[in-house]
Scaffold this motif. Structure first.
Motif, PDB file in Angstrom:
ATOM      1  N   CYS A  36     -20.775 -20.639 -15.801  1.00 35.57           N
ATOM      2  CA  CYS A  36     -19.930 -21.766 -16.201  1.00 35.57           C
ATOM      3  C   CYS A  36     -18.564 -21.661 -15.537  1.00 35.57           C
ATOM      4  O   CYS A  36     -18.051 -20.565 -15.329  1.00 35.57           O
ATOM      5  CB  CYS A  36     -19.757 -21.784 -17.714  1.00 35.57           C
ATOM      6  N   PRO A  37     -17.953 -22.807 -15.231  1.00 31.43           N
ATOM      7  CA  PRO A  37     -16.607 -22.761 -14.665  1.00 31.43           C
ATOM      8  C   PRO A  37     -15.606 -22.277 -15.712  1.00 31.43           C
ATOM      9  O   PRO A  37     -15.819 -22.434 -16.914  1.00 31.43           O
ATOM     10  CB  PRO A  37     -16.330 -24.216 -14.273  1.00 31.43           C
ATOM     11  N   LYS A  38     -14.548 -21.674 -15.228  1.00 34.53           N
ATOM     12  CA  LYS A  38     -13.517 -21.194 -16.145  1.00 34.53           C
ATOM     13  C   LYS A  38     -12.821 -22.391 -16.786  1.00 34.53           C
ATOM     14  O   LYS A  38     -12.602 -23.419 -16.139  1.00 34.53           O
ATOM     15  CB  LYS A  38     -12.506 -20.337 -15.402  1.00 34.53           C
ATOM     16  N   PRO A  39     -12.439 -22.282 -18.049  1.00 36.44           N
ATOM     17  CA  PRO A  39     -11.781 -23.402 -18.714  1.00 36.44           C
ATOM     18  C   PRO A  39     -10.372 -23.628 -18.170  1.00 36.44           C
ATOM     19  O   PRO A  39      -9.712 -22.693 -17.707  1.00 36.44           O
ATOM     20  CB  PRO A  39     -11.733 -22.968 -20.181  1.00 36.44           C
ATOM     21  N   ASP A  40      -9.939 -24.873 -18.196  1.00 41.00           N
ATOM     22  CA  ASP A  40      -8.594 -25.224 -17.756  1.00 41.00           C
ATOM     23  C   ASP A  40      -7.686 -25.132 -18.973  1.00 41.00           C
ATOM     24  O   ASP A  40      -7.756 -25.960 -19.879  1.00 41.00           O
ATOM     25  CB  ASP A  40      -8.590 -26.637 -17.168  1.00 41.00           C
ATOM     26  N   THR A  41      -6.849 -24.124 -19.017  1.00 43.55           N
ATOM     27  CA  THR A  41      -6.032 -23.882 -20.213  1.00 43.55           C
ATOM     28  C   THR A  41      -4.589 -24.311 -20.054  1.00 43.55           C
ATOM     29  O   THR A  41      -3.827 -24.247 -20.996  1.00 43.55           O
ATOM     30  CB  THR A  41      -6.056 -22.384 -20.557  1.00 43.55           C
ATOM     31  N   PHE A  42      -4.175 -24.719 -18.870  1.00 46.20           N
ATOM     32  CA  PHE A  42      -2.801 -25.126 -18.590  1.00 46.20           C
ATOM     33  C   PHE A  42      -1.816 -23.989 -18.843  1.00 46.20           C
ATOM     34  O   PHE A  42      -0.662 -24.217 -19.184  1.00 46.20           O
ATOM     35  CB  PHE A  42      -2.384 -26.354 -19.411  1.00 46.20           C
ATOM     36  N   LEU A  43      -2.267 -22.755 -18.695  1.00 46.29           N
ATOM     37  CA  LEU A  43      -1.355 -21.626 -18.874  1.00 46.29           C
ATOM     38  C   LEU A  43      -0.286 -21.663 -17.796  1.00 46.29           C
ATOM     39  O   LEU A  43      -0.560 -21.904 -16.629  1.00 46.29           O
ATOM     40  CB  LEU A  43      -2.114 -20.304 -18.813  1.00 46.29           C
ATOM     41  N   GLY A  44       0.921 -21.429 -18.188  1.00 48.36           N
ATOM     42  CA  GLY A  44       2.022 -21.418 -17.251  1.00 48.36           C
ATOM     43  C   GLY A  44       2.712 -22.767 -17.103  1.00 48.36           C
ATOM     44  O   GLY A  44       3.788 -22.849 -16.525  1.00 48.36           O
ATOM     45  N   ARG A  45       2.129 -23.833 -17.627  1.00 56.12           N
ATOM     46  CA  ARG A  45       2.766 -25.151 -17.542  1.00 56.12           C
ATOM     47  C   ARG A  45       3.822 -25.253 -18.626  1.00 56.12           C
ATOM     48  O   ARG A  45       3.591 -24.899 -19.768  1.00 56.12           O
ATOM     49  CB  ARG A  45       1.742 -26.266 -17.728  1.00 56.12           C
ATOM     50  N   LYS A  46       4.967 -25.722 -18.249  1.00 60.36           N
ATOM     51  CA  LYS A  46       6.035 -25.891 -19.225  1.00 60.36           C
ATOM     52  C   LYS A  46       5.767 -27.168 -20.008  1.00 60.36           C
ATOM     53  O   LYS A  46       5.374 -28.187 -19.455  1.00 60.36           O
ATOM     54  CB  LYS A  46       7.379 -25.954 -18.523  1.00 60.36           C
ATOM     55  N   THR A  47       5.992 -27.121 -21.310  1.00 64.99           N
ATOM     56  CA  THR A  47       5.651 -28.257 -22.161  1.00 64.99           C
ATOM     57  C   THR A  47       6.499 -29.487 -21.865  1.00 64.99           C
ATOM     58  O   THR A  47       6.071 -30.603 -22.111  1.00 64.99           O
ATOM     59  CB  THR A  47       5.795 -27.893 -23.647  1.00 64.99           C
ATOM     60  N   GLN A  48       7.710 -29.300 -21.338  1.00 63.27           N
ATOM     61  CA  GLN A  48       8.560 -30.463 -21.074  1.00 63.27           C
ATOM     62  C   GLN A  48       8.192 -31.169 -19.767  1.00 63.27           C
ATOM     63  O   GLN A  48       8.632 -32.280 -19.526  1.00 63.27           O
ATOM     64  CB  GLN A  48      10.045 -30.069 -21.075  1.00 63.27           C
ATOM     65  N   GLU A  49       7.380 -30.547 -18.922  1.00 66.82           N
ATOM     66  CA  GLU A  49       6.985 -31.180 -17.665  1.00 66.82           C
ATOM     67  C   GLU A  49       5.798 -32.108 -17.897  1.00 66.82           C
ATOM     68  O   GLU A  49       4.831 -31.731 -18.553  1.00 66.82           O
ATOM     69  CB  GLU A  49       6.603 -30.122 -16.641  1.00 66.82           C
ATOM     70  N   PRO A  50       5.842 -33.325 -17.358  1.00 64.60           N
ATOM     71  CA  PRO A  50       4.703 -34.226 -17.518  1.00 64.60           C
ATOM     72  C   PRO A  50       3.518 -33.773 -16.663  1.00 64.60           C
ATOM     73  O   PRO A  50       3.678 -32.981 -15.726  1.00 64.60           O
ATOM     74  CB  PRO A  50       5.242 -35.568 -17.017  1.00 64.60           C
ATOM     75  N   PHE A  51       2.363 -34.275 -16.984  1.00 68.73           N
ATOM     76  CA  PHE A  51       1.177 -33.972 -16.187  1.00 68.73           C
ATOM     77  C   PHE A  51       1.361 -34.557 -14.788  1.00 68.73           C
ATOM     78  O   PHE A  51       1.976 -35.620 -14.630  1.00 68.73           O
ATOM     79  CB  PHE A  51      -0.080 -34.566 -16.824  1.00 68.73           C
ATOM     80  N   PRO A  52       0.829 -33.908 -13.761  1.00 71.54           N
ATOM     81  CA  PRO A  52       0.966 -34.465 -12.408  1.00 71.54           C
ATOM     82  C   PRO A  52       0.192 -35.793 -12.304  1.00 71.54           C
ATOM     83  O   PRO A  52      -0.868 -35.950 -12.880  1.00 71.54           O
ATOM     84  CB  PRO A  52       0.343 -33.409 -11.521  1.00 71.54           C
ATOM     85  N   LYS A  53       0.785 -36.737 -11.569  1.00 73.02           N
ATOM     86  CA  LYS A  53       0.151 -38.044 -11.395  1.00 73.02           C
ATOM     87  C   LYS A  53      -0.704 -38.003 -10.134  1.00 73.02           C
ATOM     88  O   LYS A  53      -0.316 -37.456  -9.117  1.00 73.02           O
ATOM     89  CB  LYS A  53       1.204 -39.129 -11.282  1.00 73.02           C
ATOM     90  N   GLN A  54      -1.875 -38.623 -10.236  1.00 73.64           N
ATOM     91  CA  GLN A  54      -2.757 -38.690  -9.074  1.00 73.64           C
ATOM     92  C   GLN A  54      -2.442 -39.988  -8.324  1.00 73.64           C
ATOM     93  O   GLN A  54      -2.195 -41.023  -8.917  1.00 73.64           O
ATOM     94  CB  GLN A  54      -4.204 -38.693  -9.517  1.00 73.64           C
ATOM     95  N   THR A  55      -2.478 -39.888  -7.003  1.00 71.75           N
ATOM     96  CA  THR A  55      -2.229 -41.066  -6.198  1.00 71.75           C
ATOM     97  C   THR A  55      -3.562 -41.806  -5.995  1.00 71.75           C
ATOM     98  O   THR A  55      -4.603 -41.196  -5.770  1.00 71.75           O
ATOM     99  CB  THR A  55      -1.641 -40.701  -4.831  1.00 71.75           C
ATOM    100  N   LYS A  56      -3.506 -43.116  -6.113  1.00 72.26           N
ATOM    101  CA  LYS A  56      -4.701 -43.926  -5.904  1.00 72.26           C
ATOM    102  C   LYS A  56      -4.824 -44.243  -4.431  1.00 72.26           C
ATOM    103  O   LYS A  56      -3.864 -44.554  -3.758  1.00 72.26           O
ATOM    104  CB  LYS A  56      -4.613 -45.208  -6.718  1.00 72.26           C
ATOM    105  N   LYS A  57      -6.052 -44.187  -3.938  1.00 70.00           N
ATOM    106  CA  LYS A  57      -6.277 -44.487  -2.519  1.00 70.00           C
ATOM    107  C   LYS A  57      -6.998 -45.796  -2.386  1.00 70.00           C
ATOM    108  O   LYS A  57      -7.750 -46.251  -3.151  1.00 70.00           O
ATOM    109  CB  LYS A  57      -7.097 -43.376  -1.872  1.00 70.00           C
TER     110      LYS A  57
END
Length: 57
Positions: A36-57
């Motif tokens: 199984c793939p490792k879970p995405d836990t967002f470790l190290g992300r600061k809570t005040q930073e927004p999620f990265p936005k994906q650019t639409k192509k």
């Protein structure tokens, strides 16, 4: 000081079956966890930073 001699007891057939089943279960569990793939836990992300936005192509 405590006596550190090993104590050995004969294993009954019912105990041997339980030990065998437990080892097989552990082997299957480890195999599944490796596949199984490792879970995405967002470790190290600061809570005040927004999620990265994906650019639409």
């Amino acid at each position: 000081m405590a006596d550190k001699r090993a104590v050995s007891h004969p294993i009954s057939t019912s105990d041997l079956k339980i030990i065998t089943m437990t080892r097989e279960l552990i082997d299957r569990s480890l195999k599944l966890l490796r596949e199984c793939p490792k879970p995405d836990t967002f470790l190290g992300r600061k809570t005040q930073e927004p999620f990265p936005k994906q650019t639409k192509k």
